[in-house]
Design a protein around this motif. Structure first.
Motif, short mmCIF file in Angstrom:
data_model
loop_
_atom_site.label_atom_id
_atom_site.label_comp_id
_atom_site.label_asym_id
_atom_site.label_seq_id
_atom_site.Cartn_x
_atom_site.Cartn_y
_atom_site.Cartn_z
N ARG A 60 27.85 77.83 -6.77
CA ARG A 60 26.79 77.79 -7.91
C ARG A 60 25.86 78.79 -7.98
O ARG A 60 26.07 79.93 -7.74
CB ARG A 60 25.61 75.96 -7.21
CG ARG A 60 26.58 74.97 -6.47
CD ARG A 60 25.63 73.64 -6.75
NE ARG A 60 25.63 72.90 -5.61
CZ ARG A 60 24.88 72.42 -5.02
NH1 ARG A 60 23.06 72.28 -5.25
NH2 ARG A 60 24.78 72.06 -3.65
N CYS A 86 16.81 71.76 -16.34
CA CYS A 86 16.16 70.88 -15.54
C CYS A 86 14.28 71.35 -15.28
O CYS A 86 13.73 72.25 -14.86
CB CYS A 86 15.91 71.11 -13.96
SG CYS A 86 17.65 69.99 -13.95
N ALA A 92 16.02 67.56 -11.55
CA ALA A 92 17.13 68.69 -11.00
C ALA A 92 17.89 67.59 -9.83
O ALA A 92 19.00 67.44 -9.16
CB ALA A 92 15.89 69.45 -9.45
N GLU A 93 17.03 66.68 -9.46
CA GLU A 93 17.65 66.32 -8.25
C GLU A 93 19.04 65.12 -8.91
O GLU A 93 19.81 64.89 -8.10
CB GLU A 93 16.92 64.63 -7.29
CG GLU A 93 15.95 65.60 -6.11
CD GLU A 93 14.23 64.81 -5.87
OE1 GLU A 93 14.30 65.34 -4.71
OE2 GLU A 93 14.08 64.32 -6.51
N SER A 95 19.86 65.02 -11.60
CA SER A 95 21.50 66.66 -11.77
C SER A 95 22.64 66.66 -11.08
O SER A 95 23.92 66.77 -10.61
CB SER A 95 21.01 67.74 -12.84
OG SER A 95 20.94 69.05 -11.30
N ARG A 96 22.08 66.73 -9.83
CA ARG A 96 23.11 66.66 -8.71
C ARG A 96 23.57 65.28 -7.97
O ARG A 96 24.51 65.23 -7.72
CB ARG A 96 22.35 67.10 -7.36
CG ARG A 96 21.82 68.66 -7.60
CD ARG A 96 23.44 69.62 -7.66
NE ARG A 96 23.70 69.58 -6.48
CZ ARG A 96 24.94 69.80 -5.95
NH1 ARG A 96 25.96 69.70 -7.22
NH2 ARG A 96 25.91 68.95 -4.81
N LEU A 104 22.23 74.90 -12.14
CA LEU A 104 20.39 74.70 -12.39
C LEU A 104 20.32 76.01 -13.75
O LEU A 104 20.14 76.40 -13.43
CB LEU A 104 19.87 75.00 -11.11
CG LEU A 104 18.45 74.65 -12.29
CD1 LEU A 104 17.86 73.31 -12.42
CD2 LEU A 104 17.55 74.65 -10.34
N TRP A 123 17.13 71.20 -6.51
CA TRP A 123 18.93 71.34 -6.76
C TRP A 123 19.71 71.42 -5.28
O TRP A 123 20.76 71.24 -5.36
CB TRP A 123 18.99 71.80 -7.32
CG TRP A 123 20.05 72.72 -8.30
CD1 TRP A 123 20.33 71.37 -9.26
CD2 TRP A 123 20.71 72.95 -8.76
NE1 TRP A 123 21.55 71.66 -9.66
CE2 TRP A 123 21.65 72.66 -9.30
CE3 TRP A 123 20.76 74.34 -7.82
CZ2 TRP A 123 23.12 73.30 -9.55
CZ3 TRP A 123 22.19 75.01 -7.89
CH2 TRP A 123 22.95 74.56 -8.83
N THR A 126 19.89 68.97 -2.72
CA THR A 126 20.55 66.99 -2.89
C THR A 126 22.11 66.96 -2.57
O THR A 126 22.82 68.18 -3.95
CB THR A 126 19.80 66.66 -4.83
OG1 THR A 126 18.70 66.73 -3.99
CG2 THR A 126 20.68 65.84 -5.02
#
Length: 150
Positions: A60, A86, A92-93, A95-96, A104, A123, A126
Motif C-alpha cells: 500500500r 482523508c 480513513a476507516e 476508505s478501507r 492514503l 488506515w 482497518t
C-alpha cells in the motif's frame, strides 16, 4: 506489510514524520521521494510510488502533497490504484472498509502531525469488508479496463 511513501515539497515535512511513525510501528516502507523541500512536481513521485505498488514492491502507499488533492488525482490515474484523500479518521476507516483503498493521501499543509498519525494508524489497521463492497471494487476495475485499454 510494506508501504510506499511519496510526496512533493509541500508534503516533505509530514512524510518525514510518517516515516518515523512507521518505524515506531515496525512497518517497512520504501521512500520514493522527494527528499527535500525544494520545489518538485507531485505527479512524478505519485507515479513512481503507485507503480511500485502495482508492481508488487509495496503493498500500500501513503502519498502527501500540500493539500493531498493533486497527489491523489495523479495516483488515481495509475491502473489498480485506489487512492483516498482523508482529512479525518472516519474517512480513513471507510476508505478501507468500503473502498479497499490501497493509497492514503494526506495534505501536509492542512492537517497536523498528531491527526495525521491517527489517520495513518486507522488506515493501516482497518480491513476491507468485502461483501457488497467487493462488487463495487470490481466495477471500478471494469471502468479502468474500458477506459485504460485493458
Amino acid at each position: 506489510m510494506r508501504i510506499a511513501l511519496a510526496c512533493d515539497h509541500g508534503g516533505f515535512r509530514l512524510k518525514e514524520v510518517i516515516k518515523s511513525y512507521l518505524e515506531e510501528l515496525g512497518i517497512e516502507y520504501i521512500d520514493y521521494g522527494t527528499f527535500s523541500e525544494e520545489s518538485v512536481d507531485y505527479p512524478d513521485f505519485a507515479y513512481k510510488a503507485a507503480k511500485g505498488i502495482v508492481n508488487g514492491e509495496a503493498d500500500r502507499g501513503i502519498f502527501i502533497c500540500g493539500t493531498g488533492i493533486g497527489i491523489s488525482i495523479a495516483a488515481n490515474k495509475v491502473k489498480g490504484i485506489r487512492a483516498a484523500l482523508c482529512y479525518n479518521v472516519y474517512a480513513a476507516e471507510m476508505s478501507r472498509h468500503h473502498n479497499d483503498a490501497n493509497v492514503l493521501c494526506l495534505g501536509g499543509r492542512v492537517i497536523g502531525e498528531e491527526l495525521a498519525k491517527r489517520i495513518v494508524k486507522a488506515w493501516l489497521e482497518t480491513p476491507f469488508d468485502g461483501g457488497r463492497h467487493e462488487r463495487r471494487i470490481k466495477k471500478i476495475s471494469e471502468i479502468e479496463k474500458n477506459e485504460c485499454g485493458g
